[in-house]
Design an enzyme around this catalytic site. Structure first.
Site, PDB file in Angstrom:
ATOM      1  N   GLY A 221      -7.900   3.486 -11.210  1.00  0.00           N
ATOM      2  CA  GLY A 221      -8.490   3.704 -10.020  1.00  0.00           C
ATOM      3  C   GLY A 221      -7.312   4.448  -9.258  1.00  0.00           C
TER       4      GLY A 221
ATOM      5  CB  SER B 254      -2.319   4.179   2.740  1.00  0.00           C
ATOM      6  OG  SER B 254      -3.368   4.019   1.511  1.00  0.00           O
TER       7      SER B 254
ATOM      8  CB  SER C  37      -0.774  -0.118   1.278  1.00  0.00           C
ATOM      9  OG  SER C  37      -1.475   1.210   1.063  1.00  0.00           O
TER      10      SER C  37
ATOM     11  N   GLY D 146     -18.651  -5.676  -5.006  1.00  0.00           N
ATOM     12  CA  GLY D 146     -18.006  -5.992  -3.792  1.00  0.00           C
ATOM     13  C   GLY D 146     -18.092  -4.900  -2.963  1.00  0.00           C
ATOM     14  N   GLY D 147     -17.227  -4.636  -1.956  1.00  0.00           N
ATOM     15  CA  GLY D 147     -17.278  -3.760  -0.934  1.00  0.00           C
ATOM     16  C   GLY D 147     -16.995  -2.418  -1.528  1.00  0.00           C
TER      17      GLY D 147
ATOM     18  CG  ASN E 203     -12.940   3.684   3.173  1.00  0.00           C
ATOM     19  OD1 ASN E 203     -13.616   4.463   3.686  1.00  0.00           O
ATOM     20  ND2 ASN E 203     -12.004   4.016   2.298  1.00  0.00           N
TER      21      ASN E 203
ATOM     22  N   GLY F  91     -19.647  -5.738 -11.168  1.00  0.00           N
ATOM     23  CA  GLY F  91     -19.232  -6.220  -9.907  1.00  0.00           C
ATOM     24  C   GLY F  91     -20.098  -5.427  -8.708  1.00  0.00           C
TER      25      GLY F  91
ATOM     26  CE  LYS G 236     -12.249  -1.296   1.482  1.00  0.00           C
ATOM     27  NZ  LYS G 236     -12.681  -0.698   0.336  1.00  0.00           N
TER      28      LYS G 236
END
Length: 290
Positions: free
Chosen positions: A259, A29, A27, A140-141, A99, A138, A78
């Protein structure tokens, strides 16, 4: 008396922010948030902690401390993290996904900034979602968070294309709940029905891939012949930067985006929730995302 230089009695204790999930070693982040803390001179640090679903109780060791500033939550936690916090904002409640955790007045509040971050990222290509018809591949979360934000922020209609498997009923219930609680109509189609999928691509203004298809192989769920100028194509994948879907979109004259900037802007939303200050987005873009 000034005691700022006394190492035994610091005036301010450094606040701690975290990323929880597995895997998290890759990550960016921590770089993004630590750079931002330094840039605005905010006394905090951000660290990635690898925790899987089996060991999720370990998050309590971090989020109940007095020095806890906040946390980001990534896969696969999540949904499961919800039982460890006190209340949810409307986006997290509708999506069933968290998140971001923020301590507020003695409670821990769950937010989801994925959807808002996605919408913010569309500014990079001068796109907006007001009154638009949107097809998302899709459920998903991250997809659910995006769907909720799109519905709350003015999308006209959202179509979810999903496999007809054991989770289809829960996704249909999710779509009904969002339709009931927002001004937006949300429906579900079978992604495996090529005729219905073809019609959906043709009828919508924005196409979003929220599946992993294209991440590790040269493949796409959407035939190139369906892409056209005037269609905006978004892929939540950012590695590789240009999936087959985005390469096809570029060749067909579509607006397109991956993304990468969703990651930036969802982080900026979390940063504002924790600090009350704006992330220095330009600095982060030029230093980490360039």
């Amino acid at each position: 008396m000034v005691i700022e230089n006394n190492p035994r009695k610091p005036i301010f204790n450094k606040k701690k922010a975290y990323l929880f999930g597995s895997p998290v070693a890759h990550s960016i982040s921590p770089k993004m948030h630590n750079l931002s803390f330094d840039e605005i001179k905010f006394n905090a640090t951000y660290k990635a902690i690898d925790i899987d679903k089996i060991h999720i109780d370990a998050v309590d060791e971090y989020i109940r401390r007095e020095d806890f500033l906040g946390a980001n939550i990534t896969m696969p936690l999540k949904t499961d993290i919800i039982s460890h916090i006190d209340r949810l904002d409307i986006s997290s409640e509708l999506s069933g996904s968290v998140n971001t955790i923020v301590p507020e007045n003695g409670s821990l509040v769950g937010y989801t900034t994925d959807g808002a971050g996605f919408i913010d990222s569309l500014g990079e290509i001068d796109e907006n979602i007001t009154d638009k018809k949107i097809l998302i591949l899709g459920a998903g979360g991250a997809a659910k968070s995006i769907i909720v934000s799109l519905a709350l922020e003015g999308a006209h209609r959202i179509t979810i294309a999903k496999r007809h498997n054991k989770t289809i009923d829960s996704v249909i219930e999710f779509s009904k709940k969002v339709s009931e609680k927002t001004p937006c109509d949300v429906n579900v189609i079978d992604i495996g029905d090529s005729t219905i999928l073809r019609e959906a691509v043709t009828e919508n203004d924005i196409l979003i891939n929220a599946t992993p298809v294209g991440m590790t192989e040269d493949s796409t769920l959407i035939d190139k012949s369906l892409l056209r100028p005037g269609l905006t194509v978004c892929d939540l994948i950012y590695e590789p930067a240009m999936t087959k879907l985005l390469l096809d979109a570029k060749e067909c004259g579509c607006k397109y985006i991956n993304g990468k900037y969703m990651l930036l802007y969802q982080g900026a939303r979390s940063f504002k929730l924790w600090t009350g200050q704006n992330m220095p987005v330009s600095k982060v873009k030029n230093t980490i995302f360039s």
